[in-house]
Design an enzyme around this catalytic site. Structure first.
Site, PDB file in Angstrom:
ATOM      1  N   SER A  56       0.807  -1.214   0.000  1.00  0.00           N
ATOM      2  CA  SER A  56       0.000   0.000   0.000  1.00  0.00           C
ATOM      3  C   SER A  56       0.843   1.269   0.000  1.00  0.00           C
ATOM      4  CB  SER A  56      -0.908   0.013   1.237  1.00  0.00           C
ATOM      5  OG  SER A  56      -1.606   1.239   1.358  1.00  0.00           O
ATOM      6  N   TYR A 112      -2.260   5.483  -4.428  1.00  0.00           N
ATOM      7  CA  TYR A 112      -3.260   6.538  -4.305  1.00  0.00           C
ATOM      8  C   TYR A 112      -2.696   7.772  -5.002  1.00  0.00           C
ATOM      9  CZ  TYR A 112      -6.081   4.157  -0.710  1.00  0.00           C
ATOM     10  OH  TYR A 112      -6.886   3.278  -0.038  1.00  0.00           O
ATOM     11  N   THR A 166      -6.024   2.739  -6.730  1.00  0.00           N
ATOM     12  CA  THR A 166      -7.329   2.665  -6.074  1.00  0.00           C
ATOM     13  C   THR A 166      -8.110   3.939  -6.361  1.00  0.00           C
ATOM     14  OG1 THR A 166      -6.464   1.272  -4.297  1.00  0.00           O
ATOM     15  CG2 THR A 166      -8.515   2.444  -3.861  1.00  0.00           C
ATOM     16  N   LYS A 173      -8.387  -0.562  -9.061  1.00  0.00           N
ATOM     17  CA  LYS A 173      -9.102  -1.220  -7.968  1.00  0.00           C
ATOM     18  C   LYS A 173     -10.309  -0.387  -7.548  1.00  0.00           C
ATOM     19  CE  LYS A 173      -8.335  -3.055  -3.272  1.00  0.00           C
ATOM     20  NZ  LYS A 173      -9.156  -2.144  -2.446  1.00  0.00           N
ATOM     21  N   HIS A 218     -14.029  -1.870  -1.625  1.00  0.00           N
ATOM     22  CA  HIS A 218     -13.065  -1.386  -0.624  1.00  0.00           C
ATOM     23  C   HIS A 218     -13.314  -2.042   0.727  1.00  0.00           C
ATOM     24  CE1 HIS A 218     -10.000   1.911  -0.566  1.00  0.00           C
ATOM     25  NE2 HIS A 218     -10.070   1.711   0.734  1.00  0.00           N
TER      26      HIS A 218
END
Length: 371
Positions: free
Chosen positions: A115, A138, A164, A238, A262
């Site tokens: 992440s 992100y 995402t 995603k 999510h």
């Protein structure tokens, strides 16, 4: 809180056992953050509950003696289709955080997606899993920072980007807010600590904090198209639930999509992700489709594959296992899933992952998969 275990007790025989056992190893505030969902948590609850309505027909006398769980995702052959999803702030449950998760991925031949909000820098995470690593991105308000994150992922040997897009607006869950606090001060996003903090968006007295505030910095289609053109790595999106979105994204040049809500942490009114999977697969043909949200057993993995997924991602259960026994726990959790998946394949007469997609899936009223 209890100390991390150095062995796996016999009572940990399923992912449900891990979830029930994990709370005693996790700080109450961290537990509220991990377990919480958006709004009334209906989407979170529906994710797991929805799997129960899908049943797969067994098949007799099928040759499976040479069976395999190998699968190809984007140009990479994996030993099995169970992927460690990107989960933020793993230091909440273990001091070594993503390092232990990466070690478990390495020991079990598992693809790990690290992440943006990891507790350990991506460069260090990548050194602990000699197999396949993807980086979850992100978009940052400053494109230069996004560009640098992508360059770092490329330089660190990550082989794909998973961007995402389903949480442009996100607040802490009500469960966490009722604790009266946010995350501890020492929990930070290690990948972002060396970048300047973005300046807050100034809004007028009568402007909305959502529309004129957060959404002014939210990613756009132009940002995604820039990323696809800029990155040397394939881009997977995603957070897809709408078949129209899936088709449009693939038309823009993304290399794959993840059907996900999510984990029930984004849009509170979203349907269970598994209920969206077959319609998306039907729309996108042979494109790469992963699934995420609500998987709690190898049988759930099998159902998602039968409904059209090429691979399945595991989120909260990896945190439960990490909290209990570090890398050993995560590796054991993955092995439980792999064992259950192989049993399901044998019972359904499937010697390969591709054959699972031909298994009829029944809801009590009709067959729902594309076959």
């Amino acid at each position: 809180m209890a100390q991390h275990l150095t062995h796996i007790p016999p009572e940990l025989a399923s992912l449900a056992d891990y979830e029930q056992f994990a709370e005693q190893f996790i700080d109450p505030v961290a537990w509220a953050y991990i377990q919480g969902g958006s709004g009334d948590e209906r989407a979170l609850q529906n994710n797991c509950n929805a799997f129960a309505k899908y049943q797969c027909l067994p098949s007799l006398l099928r040759p499976c003696g040479e069976g395999t769980t190998e699968v190809r995702l984007i140009d990479t052959v994996l030993k099995h289709p169970i992927v460690l999803a990107p989960v933020a702030y793993q230091k909440l449950v273990h001091d070594l955080a993503e390092i232990e998760t990466a070690r478990a991925a390495d020991a079990t031949d598992s693809l790990m997606v690290s992440s943006t909000l990891a507790s350990v820098p991506m460069e260090e995470v990548a050194t602990h899993n000699t197999g396949t690593n993807w980086f979850q991105l992100y978009f940052q308000p400053d494109r230069d920072i996004t560009q640098d994150l992508v360059a770092r992922a490329e330089a660190s040997g990550f082989s794909a980007l998973m961007v995402t897009l389903d949480a442009p607006v996100q607040t802490f869950s009500r469960r966490l807010m009722r604790k009266g606090s946010g995350l501890p001060a020492d929990i930070t996003a290690a990948n972002l600590i060396n970048y300047a903090q973005p300046r807050p968006v100034e809004i007028g007295q009568h402007e909305s904090r959502v529309f004129q505030g957060v959404m002014r910095k939210a990613p756009t289609l132009a940002d995604l198209e820039w990323l696809i053109n800029y990155s040397k790595l394939p881009v997977i999106v995603k957070g897809v639930l709408n078949p129209d979105d899936a088709e449009r994204l693939l038309g823009c040049g993304v290399s794959g999509i993840v059907v996900s809500n999510h984990g029930g942490r984004a849009f509170a009114a979203a349907p269970a992700a598994i209920d969206c999977l077959s319609a998306i697969r039907e729309r996108v043909g042979d494109a790469c489709v992963l699934f995420d949200s609500g998987v709690r057993s190898g049988y759930d993995v099998f159902k998602a594959l039968a409904l059209g997924a090429d691979a399945v991602m595991i989120g909260r259960p990896q945190v439960h296992a990490l909290a209990i026994a570090g890398a050993l726990g995560v590796a054991h959790m993955l092995q439980l899933l792999r064992d259950e998946l192989e049993v399901a394949m044998a019972m359904a007469g499937c010697a390969t992952i591709d054959e699972i997609k031909r298994v009829p899936v029944w809801t009590g009223d009709d067959y729902v998969n594309r076959n």
